[in-house]
Scaffold this active site. Structure first.
Site, mmCIF file in Angstrom:
data_model
loop_
_atom_site.group_PDB
_atom_site.id
_atom_site.type_symbol
_atom_site.label_atom_id
_atom_site.label_comp_id
_atom_site.label_asym_id
_atom_site.label_seq_id
_atom_site.Cartn_x
_atom_site.Cartn_y
_atom_site.Cartn_z
ATOM 1 N N GLU A 1 6.848 0.646 2.173
ATOM 2 C CA GLU A 1 6.394 -0.735 2.107
ATOM 3 C C GLU A 1 5.713 -1.005 0.779
ATOM 4 O OE1 GLU A 1 4.551 -2.060 5.617
ATOM 5 O OE2 GLU A 1 6.063 -1.085 6.857
ATOM 6 N N CYS A 38 1.127 -3.931 -4.636
ATOM 7 C CA CYS A 38 0.620 -2.676 -4.075
ATOM 8 C C CYS A 38 1.824 -1.807 -3.730
ATOM 9 C CB CYS A 38 -0.215 -2.983 -2.832
ATOM 10 S SG CYS A 38 -0.759 -1.505 -1.968
ATOM 11 N N CYS A 81 2.316 9.877 4.933
ATOM 12 C CA CYS A 81 1.222 10.547 4.215
ATOM 13 C C CYS A 81 0.702 11.701 5.070
ATOM 14 C CB CYS A 81 0.091 9.567 3.940
ATOM 15 S SG CYS A 81 -1.244 10.277 2.955
ATOM 16 N N CYS A 124 -6.139 10.352 7.116
ATOM 17 C CA CYS A 124 -7.378 9.575 7.269
ATOM 18 C C CYS A 124 -7.306 8.867 8.628
ATOM 19 C CB CYS A 124 -7.508 8.556 6.147
ATOM 20 S SG CYS A 124 -7.487 9.310 4.511
ATOM 21 N N CYS A 175 -6.422 4.992 9.152
ATOM 22 C CA CYS A 175 -5.255 4.487 8.420
ATOM 23 C C CYS A 175 -3.999 4.629 9.261
ATOM 24 C CB CYS A 175 -5.122 5.276 7.118
ATOM 25 S SG CYS A 175 -3.589 4.957 6.240
ATOM 26 N N SER A 210 -5.361 4.968 -6.583
ATOM 27 C CA SER A 210 -6.418 5.254 -5.615
ATOM 28 C C SER A 210 -6.145 6.595 -4.934
ATOM 29 C CB SER A 210 -6.439 4.138 -4.565
ATOM 30 O OG SER A 210 -7.340 4.472 -3.547
ATOM 31 N N SER A 267 -11.312 6.675 -2.723
ATOM 32 C CA SER A 267 -11.477 6.119 -1.381
ATOM 33 C C SER A 267 -12.616 6.913 -0.718
ATOM 34 C CB SER A 267 -10.132 6.300 -0.666
ATOM 35 O OG SER A 267 -10.109 5.627 0.525
ATOM 36 N N ASN A 326 -15.572 5.838 1.653
ATOM 37 C CA ASN A 326 -15.574 5.536 3.099
ATOM 38 C C ASN A 326 -16.626 6.242 3.948
ATOM 39 O OD1 ASN A 326 -13.255 4.036 2.526
ATOM 40 N ND2 ASN A 326 -11.989 5.841 2.764
ATOM 41 N N CYS A 353 -5.011 -3.401 3.795
ATOM 42 C CA CYS A 353 -5.371 -2.011 3.535
ATOM 43 C C CYS A 353 -5.418 -1.200 4.826
ATOM 44 C CB CYS A 353 -6.742 -2.009 2.877
ATOM 45 S SG CYS A 353 -7.318 -0.384 2.507
HETATM 46 S S1 SF4 Z 1 -5.714 6.122 3.493
HETATM 47 FE FE1 SF4 Z 1 -4.220 6.768 1.920
HETATM 48 S S2 SF4 Z 1 -4.553 8.996 1.735
HETATM 49 FE FE2 SF4 Z 1 -5.476 8.371 3.687
HETATM 50 S S3 SF4 Z 1 -3.853 8.670 5.227
HETATM 51 FE FE3 SF4 Z 1 -3.740 6.517 4.547
HETATM 52 S S4 SF4 Z 1 -2.209 6.550 2.918
HETATM 53 FE FE4 SF4 Z 1 -2.870 8.681 3.205
#
Ligand code: SF4
Length: 367
Positions: free
Chosen positions: A108, A121, A128, A132, A135, A210, A233, A235, A351
């Site tokens: 995407e 973006c 991934c 995280c 996410c 990032s 990132s 957090n 995000c």
């Molecule tokens: S925030 Fe970024 S690094 Fe973390 S799981 Fe999602 S895509 Fe991967």
């Protein structure tokens, strides 16, 4: 291997020109027995003119175009779907052609128009592995790394698709699916072309990578003569909290990460960016803000606070009053701090919301 005029490679053996550096194009053109200035002409056509097919490389003689077309092709990611948000954001689902079915993937890309600029973006991996917890992309697992051409191709598709309405400035953020520093070589090949004044010619001031905090990647990036801006990132305000939402923190804990940030050679105009997704009731307390202020003290940095976007995960958006209190604590301690409300929430483009829920590849991955 040298190709004669009659050598036509089968379609799946022809190389894709997109993402090739000048050196790679020189090597390719030398297999046709052509002088190296032809590589500069191809590079210009690919990236400055953004042609879509080998036939459109009009600065080459027709015969050479035909010979090039026999060994190479030019394939941009294919738009599988466009989701238009009420705020003008467009979320693209792009199909990436692989040589085999196992290599096929979808990713995407998000196009966000503003009054004087557009921000694109892009993704650097399909899925991934970093996991995280806030996410949605993490739920996919890692499907595969993208090639340099697939990374660049996302920018080109978004620019071409919005050609009629482009503003003078383009920003590119590597904040889509994937951890860019875990696909380092392809990402840097794409970035060198993106940032090259003879390539896509986007200013390094307008490109941000990032990372979740891959320290060896940050250290390597620091040595690059051409590089984008860097965002971390963050957090969380301590290791315990960060371990809970970003397992990568067990490998690269906060102290080591912040040390790597302190050693990072910022250019005179540059700030590091720390992104902080505010998860209601989890990391949005006043004491979190005070700890973050301390963590980033002595760094030339800005903080982007990103209120959590509701998704299919067990977190809550923060209250508006908590967001403002957090911002004020950081600002009162002298930090540059902004609250960023994500764009395109109604089309899941915000995000942490990029997950290919409609992709057959994803259904495979989740089996
Ligand atoms: S925030 Fe970024 S690094 Fe973390 S799981 Fe999602 S895509 Fe991967």
């Amino acid at each position: 291997m040298a190709f004669s005029d009659s050598s036509i490679a089968p379609a799946n053996e022809r190389v894709c020109l997109l993402g090739k550096s000048m050196e790679e194009l020189r090597e390719l053109i030398s297999t046709l027995g052509e002088p190296s200035y032809r590589a500069s002409q191809i590079y210009h056509a690919l990236y400055a003119e953004r042609v879509r097919t080998v036939d459109e490389i009009s600065n080459l003689p027709v015969v050479l175009r035909q010979r090039l077309g026999a060994i190479a092709h030019l394939s941009l990611p294919e738009v599988s779907r466009r989701h238009h948000s009420n705020d003008g954001t467009v979320r693209y689902v792009l199909r990436l052609g692989g040589a085999s079915r196992t290599d096929a993937a979808t990713v995407e890309t998000v196009f966000m128009p503003e009054e004087k600029r557009q921000t694109i973006c892009i993704s650097t991996q399909a899925g991934c592995a970093v996991n995280c917890q806030f996410c949605l992309t993490a739920t996919l697992g890692l499907l595969r790394n993208l090639t340099a051409g697939e990374i660049l191709g996302q920018v080109m598709v978004a620019l071409d698709d919005n050609r009629a309405a482009l503003k003078p400035q383009t920003n590119v953020v590597l904040m889509g699916q994937g951890e860019p520093l875990l696909n380092y070589d392809a990402v840097m090949t794409a970035l060198r072309i993106l940032l090259d004044p003879k390539g896509l010619a986007i200013s390094p001031k307008h490109v941000t990578l990032s990372t979740s905090g891959i320290i060896p990647g940050i250290e390597k990036l620091a040595t690059e003569p051409v590089r984008p801006k860097l965002a971390i990132s963050l957090n969380a305000s301590n290791d315990e909290q960060r371990n809970a939402i970003m397992p990568i923190n067990r490998k690269y804990p906060l102290k080591d990460l912040l040390d790597a940030c302190r050693s990072y050679p910022l250019r005179p105009w540059e700030h590091l960016t720390f992104e902080y997704v505010l998860l209601g009731g989890f990391n949005d307390h006043p004491e979190d803000a005070r700890r973050v202020a301390k963590l980033i003290s002595n760094l030339r940095a800005k903080v982007n606070l990103i209120p959590w976007n509701p998704g299919e995960l067990p977190y809550h958006p923060p209250d508006a009053a908590r967001v403002e209190a957090f911002r004020k604590i950081l600002a009162d301690k002298g930090h540059l701090v902004f609250v960023r409300y994500s764009r395109g929430q109604d089309v899941m483009a915000a995000c942490g919301q990029l997950a290919l829920l409609e992709s057959p590849t994803v259904r495979f991955a989740n089996l």
